[in-house]
Design an enzyme around this catalytic site. Structure first.
Site, PDB file in Angstrom:
ATOM      1  CB  SER A 178     -19.725 -80.194 -44.839  1.00 49.85           C
ATOM      2  OG  SER A 178     -19.807 -79.617 -43.295  1.00 49.85           O
ATOM      3  CG  HIS A 237     -17.843 -75.835 -41.932  1.00 52.44           C
ATOM      4  ND1 HIS A 237     -18.727 -76.458 -41.918  1.00 52.44           N
ATOM      5  CD2 HIS A 237     -18.559 -75.042 -42.984  1.00 52.44           C
ATOM      6  CE1 HIS A 237     -20.428 -76.884 -42.406  1.00 52.44           C
ATOM      7  NE2 HIS A 237     -19.950 -75.942 -43.154  1.00 52.44           N
ATOM      8  CE  LYS A 294     -24.511 -82.044 -38.524  1.00 48.45           C
ATOM      9  NZ  LYS A 294     -23.738 -82.766 -40.132  1.00 48.45           N
ATOM     10  CG  ASP A 298     -19.519 -80.712 -35.571  1.00 51.03           C
ATOM     11  OD1 ASP A 298     -19.268 -82.573 -34.925  1.00 51.03           O
ATOM     12  OD2 ASP A 298     -19.106 -80.783 -36.284  1.00 51.03           O
ATOM     13  CG  HIS A 336     -20.312 -84.175 -41.941  1.00 52.79           C
ATOM     14  ND1 HIS A 336     -20.749 -84.541 -43.372  1.00 52.79           N
ATOM     15  CD2 HIS A 336     -20.017 -83.115 -41.660  1.00 52.79           C
ATOM     16  CE1 HIS A 336     -21.549 -83.585 -43.127  1.00 52.79           C
ATOM     17  NE2 HIS A 336     -21.682 -83.025 -42.592  1.00 52.79           N
TER      18      HIS A 336
HETATM   19 MG    MG Z   1     -20.744 -81.813 -37.328  1.00 52.31          MG
END
Ligand code: MG
Length: 452
Positions: free
Chosen positions: A147, A124, A269, A253, A201
């Protein structure tokens, strides 16, 4: 002693053995929340990660530099704010850009130090060949370059697609197999294994072995498979006699997205509330990191590059770093440290600053439809007045105490004003644009407008 005698003695003395640079295993989950591990209070059992915490150190105030995927990874691998390195937002398969080519990654530094390097998982930071891991310091790559909700969901080996639409159910076991294979192949020399998992994710998927196992839904199953994977990596280190010379680190992350837990923190997020950016962080190195410690000191993923560079003897990049060496914290020499205010960005927008227990919010996105189409969507609005939270007594940022502590507000505002000129023009433009927006509508329901 005569000079001749001295030379004879020194010439015959064995050279002091320099400590061997440690192997480094950095496991990084995608969208795993602060409250998602057993050792952080989750109801989902994560025994291998809990063991990692018990055998090492666990941080309770550790931050990703951004609440979304690509910028977080840019900061992790460069030790710099993502707004400095050309990664202000999430990358998509249609993008032709990536982490700025003139930035050095942690893998670049370790490769130059003689490490074998591999990235297994979600990259990414640009999917064109010049931005892929094999052009950014990694000898080997296996994984999905972005992703798992983006199409086509390529699985790459090096720069070649080995699957056009990666099978979701087997991603974690395949990553694990690759990671263990890399450890086995490189056990005789220093290695750096960077393992950014695709999960949790969305879209979620677990292999047959884990489906239904957690009794906490598919999210729980996915977490348990990730935990299993960590156990397999630790077992491979032990089996090959590498425990004592391997630093293992684990983090995430950004905060949780649709499912998952931010613990008792506010936000998720994509937000600069704590739940969007505070992440689990564990580090284990038997004999070097004392077992069973829990630290409240502020840490950042940007700290890992200078810390690992210091331990491995790698040369630091020429560009200034935003992270600091936290080895004194990890090794138990110190419980806390002083550092400059930590800044929270989303896109180019500077939204908060943290210093000690205090966090000042100066801007925030609003989901108002703003201006004539197509200029719709999120708009950054200045908070007037700014909001101040004490994160120790008020961890979920519920009680603004700015009016009670004007000196703290002024101090943080002056630190922001001092830091801003050092950032790229885009950051300063975003700051001015935000400043030009009216954020105090006088009539209920009136949309914010540009001043003047
Ligand atoms: Mg993430």
């Amino acid at each position: 002693m005569q000079r001749r005698q001295f030379l004879a003695v020194t010439a015959s003395a064995p050279l002091a053995a320099a400590p061997a640079p440690p192997n480094v295993v950095l496991i990084y989950c995608d969208d795993l929340g602060y409250g998602d591990l057993g050792c952080y209070g989750s109801a989902i059992p994560t025994p291998n990660l809990d063991r990692l915490a018990a055998e090492g150190v666990r941080f309770t105030h550790f931050y990703s530099a951004n609440p979304v995927c690509s910028p977080s990874r840019a900061a992790l691998l460069t030790g710099r704010y993502p707004t400095r390195v050309g990664v202000s937002r999430v990358f998509f398969p249609a993008d032709k850009v990536g982490l700025a080519r003139d930035e050095q990654t942690l893998a670049d530094l370790l490769k130059a130090r003689g490490y074998a390097t591999m990235c297994v998982g979600k990259w990414h930071l640009g999917h064109l060949p010049e931005y892929l891991p094999t052009s950014r310091g990694f000898d080997e790559y296996f994984g999905i370059p972005y992703s798992n909700d983006m199409n086509p969901r390529l699985m790459l080996k090096g720069t070649e697609a080995v699957e056009q639409q990666a099978v979701l159910e087997t991603i974690t076991p395949r990553y694990t197999e690759q990671a263990v294979g890399f450890i086995e192949r490189n056990k005789a020399k220093p290695f750096f294994l960077y393992m950014p998992h695709t999960y949790p994710h969305i879209p979620l998927a677990a292999s047959e072995r884990f489906r239904g196992k957690s009794k906490q839904g598919l999210y729980g199953d996915v977490l348990q498979e990730l935990d299993w994977s960590v156990g397999e990596v630790l077992a491979a280190l032990k089996k090959n006699g590498l425990d004592k010379n391997t630093l293992v680190m684990f983090s995430s992350d950004n905060g949780p997205w649709f499912q998952g837990s931010p613990g008792k923190l506010r936000g998720r997020k994509g937000q600069t509330y704590e739940g969007g950016v505070r992440v689990p962080f564990l580090a284990r190195w038997p004999g070097k990191i004392p077992a069973g410690r829990v630290l409240d000191a502020i840490g950042s993923t940007m700290d890992l590059l200078p810390t690992i560079a210091g331990l491995s003897g790698a040369k630091l990049p020429a560009k200034p770093l935003d992270g600091v060496d936290i080895w004194p914290l990890l090794s138990g020499q110190k419980k806390d440290h002083t550092r400059e205010a930590l800044l929270y960005f989303d896109n180019w927008d500077l939204q908060c600053a943290r210093l000690g227990p205090w966090k000042l919010h100066v801007g925030r996105y609003n989901s108002f439809i703003y201006g004539p189409a197509p200029s719709t969507g999120r708009v950054n609005l200045r908070l007037r007045p700014p909001e101040l939270y004490h994160l120790v007594t008020d961890p979920d940022e519920s009680f603004d105490v700015a009016a009670k502590f004007p000196d703290i507000v002024r101090d943080l505002e002056s630190r922001i004003a001092k830091a801003l000129p050092g950032f790229p023009a885009e950051v300063q433009k975003a700051w001015r644009d935000t400043d030009g927006r009216d954020t105090a509508p006088s009539e209920p329901g009136r949309l914010p407008r540009i001043k003047g």
